[in-house]
Design a protein around this motif. Structure first.
Motif, mmCIF file in Angstrom:
data_model
loop_
_atom_site.group_PDB
_atom_site.id
_atom_site.type_symbol
_atom_site.label_atom_id
_atom_site.label_comp_id
_atom_site.label_asym_id
_atom_site.label_seq_id
_atom_site.Cartn_x
_atom_site.Cartn_y
_atom_site.Cartn_z
ATOM 1 N N ARG A 106 -21.856 15.261 -28.496
ATOM 2 C CA ARG A 106 -21.738 14.679 -29.822
ATOM 3 C C ARG A 106 -20.272 14.553 -30.223
ATOM 4 N NH1 ARG A 106 -25.473 11.815 -29.820
ATOM 5 N NH2 ARG A 106 -27.551 12.554 -30.181
ATOM 6 N N ASP A 107 -19.989 13.652 -31.160
ATOM 7 C CA ASP A 107 -18.607 13.382 -31.555
ATOM 8 C C ASP A 107 -17.949 14.587 -32.221
ATOM 9 O OD1 ASP A 107 -20.072 13.264 -33.913
ATOM 10 O OD2 ASP A 107 -19.173 11.398 -34.602
ATOM 11 N N PHE A 108 -18.713 15.554 -32.701
ATOM 12 C CA PHE A 108 -18.121 16.744 -33.312
ATOM 13 C C PHE A 108 -18.020 17.912 -32.327
ATOM 14 C CE2 PHE A 108 -22.593 16.582 -34.370
ATOM 15 C CZ PHE A 108 -23.066 17.863 -34.166
ATOM 16 N N ASN A 109 -18.314 17.666 -31.059
ATOM 17 C CA ASN A 109 -18.123 18.671 -30.019
ATOM 18 C C ASN A 109 -16.647 19.070 -30.003
ATOM 19 O OD1 ASN A 109 -19.057 20.098 -27.538
ATOM 20 N ND2 ASN A 109 -17.572 18.745 -26.560
ATOM 21 N N ASP A 110 -16.357 20.368 -30.072
ATOM 22 C CA ASP A 110 -14.971 20.830 -30.117
ATOM 23 C C ASP A 110 -14.849 22.173 -29.393
ATOM 24 O OD1 ASP A 110 -12.328 21.380 -30.664
ATOM 25 O OD2 ASP A 110 -12.541 21.259 -32.844
ATOM 26 N N PRO A 111 -14.836 22.139 -28.051
ATOM 27 C CA PRO A 111 -14.760 23.395 -27.298
ATOM 28 C C PRO A 111 -13.533 24.239 -27.638
ATOM 29 C CG PRO A 111 -15.273 21.567 -25.836
ATOM 30 C CD PRO A 111 -14.942 20.982 -27.182
ATOM 31 N N ASP A 112 -12.418 23.591 -27.989
ATOM 32 C CA ASP A 112 -11.217 24.357 -28.341
ATOM 33 C C ASP A 112 -11.434 25.210 -29.589
ATOM 34 O OD1 ASP A 112 -9.842 23.323 -26.165
ATOM 35 O OD2 ASP A 112 -8.994 21.666 -27.333
ATOM 36 N N ALA A 113 -12.334 24.779 -30.459
ATOM 37 C CA ALA A 113 -12.663 25.541 -31.659
ATOM 38 C C ALA A 113 -13.907 26.410 -31.450
ATOM 39 C CB ALA A 113 -12.886 24.596 -32.832
ATOM 40 N N GLY A 114 -14.429 26.443 -30.222
ATOM 41 C CA GLY A 114 -15.588 27.273 -29.915
ATOM 42 C C GLY A 114 -16.914 26.650 -30.269
ATOM 43 N N LEU A 115 -16.965 25.307 -30.397
ATOM 44 C CA LEU A 115 -18.212 24.623 -30.740
ATOM 45 C C LEU A 115 -18.609 23.656 -29.627
ATOM 46 C CD1 LEU A 115 -20.480 23.876 -32.770
ATOM 47 C CD2 LEU A 115 -18.930 22.112 -33.640
ATOM 48 N N LEU A 116 -19.791 23.882 -29.069
ATOM 49 C CA LEU A 116 -20.378 22.941 -28.120
ATOM 50 C C LEU A 116 -21.461 22.178 -28.866
ATOM 51 C CD1 LEU A 116 -20.860 25.145 -24.939
ATOM 52 C CD2 LEU A 116 -19.216 23.312 -25.290
ATOM 53 N N ALA A 117 -21.397 20.854 -28.842
ATOM 54 C CA ALA A 117 -22.378 20.031 -29.546
ATOM 55 C C ALA A 117 -22.836 18.923 -28.612
ATOM 56 C CB ALA A 117 -21.770 19.451 -30.817
ATOM 57 N N TYR A 118 -24.124 18.944 -28.287
ATOM 58 C CA TYR A 118 -24.639 17.963 -27.338
ATOM 59 C C TYR A 118 -26.101 17.656 -27.614
ATOM 60 C CZ TYR A 118 -26.156 22.291 -25.011
ATOM 61 O OH TYR A 118 -26.690 23.522 -24.729
ATOM 62 N N ALA A 119 -26.576 16.579 -26.996
ATOM 63 C CA ALA A 119 -27.973 16.177 -27.079
ATOM 64 C C ALA A 119 -28.495 16.008 -25.661
ATOM 65 C CB ALA A 119 -28.106 14.861 -27.846
ATOM 66 N N ILE A 120 -29.751 16.354 -25.478
ATOM 67 C CA ILE A 120 -30.405 16.193 -24.178
ATOM 68 C C ILE A 120 -31.531 15.194 -24.361
ATOM 69 C CG2 ILE A 120 -31.738 17.327 -22.364
ATOM 70 C CD1 ILE A 120 -30.212 19.917 -23.065
ATOM 71 N N TYR A 121 -31.513 14.177 -23.506
ATOM 72 C CA TYR A 121 -32.485 13.094 -23.585
ATOM 73 C C TYR A 121 -33.445 13.074 -22.409
ATOM 74 C CZ TYR A 121 -29.838 11.281 -27.465
ATOM 75 O OH TYR A 121 -29.218 11.147 -28.672
ATOM 76 N N GLY A 122 -33.651 14.204 -21.777
ATOM 77 C CA GLY A 122 -34.578 14.244 -20.652
ATOM 78 C C GLY A 122 -33.978 13.608 -19.420
ATOM 79 N N GLY A 123 -34.833 13.148 -18.547
ATOM 80 C CA GLY A 123 -34.360 12.545 -17.309
ATOM 81 C C GLY A 123 -33.756 13.587 -16.389
ATOM 82 N N ASP A 124 -32.767 13.171 -15.638
ATOM 83 C CA ASP A 124 -32.114 14.056 -14.679
ATOM 84 C C ASP A 124 -30.840 14.643 -15.268
ATOM 85 O OD1 ASP A 124 -33.948 13.588 -12.587
ATOM 86 O OD2 ASP A 124 -32.955 11.688 -12.122
#
Length: 135
Positions: free
Chosen positions: A11-29
């Motif tokens: 996601r656009d607000f994903n910010d690993p440097d700030a300790g935030l992982l933000a993602y979406a999973i849509y199935g598939g492989d």
């Protein structure tokens, strides 16, 4: 970022440097290389002694991938000790029960949010890490 109907999208607000992982999973492989950025963040948290906050939208279950499952099992101790909280967003009815089962056995806070409450989930997951009170 465009939604990929098959896979993992950060996601656009994903910010690993700030300790935030933000993602979406849509199935598939979900191939090992698509999940590697998540493992990199978890490994970095272990090395830095920090904790992560996770926002995960689950639109569909991905196909099982033994390599990805093996990588997760190798990092299970780190996952349990270096994640502070995890927001799971999805309308699948079983997610409510998943939260009730997983929350008491993990060392971190797990909360399920229906899609209608995605903004609330984002705010909760994005909030700064908790600071322990002075004794």
């Amino acid at each position: 970022m465009a939604d990929d109907p098959n896979g993992l999208v950060f996601r656009d607000f994903n910010d690993p440097d700030a300790g935030l992982l933000a993602y979406a999973i849509y199935g598939g492989d979900l191939e090992p290389e698509s999940v590697q950025p998540i493992w990199d963040c978890i490994d970095a948290a272990r090395e830095n002694g920090t904790k992560l906050r996770i926002y995960c939208e689950l639109h569909a279950m991905p196909k099982p991938n033994l390599s990805v499952i093996g990588d997760k099992l190798k990092r299970l101790g780190t996952i349990w000790t270096h994640i502070e909280r995890m927001a799971i967003v999805g309308d699948q009815g079983w997610l409510e029960y998943y939260e009730k089962i997983v929350h008491p056995i993990t060392r971190f806070d797990v909360r399920w949010f229906p899609v209608a409450d995605a903004e609330e989930a984002r705010a909760w997951a994005s909030a700064p890490p908790a600071i322990a009170a002075d004794p």
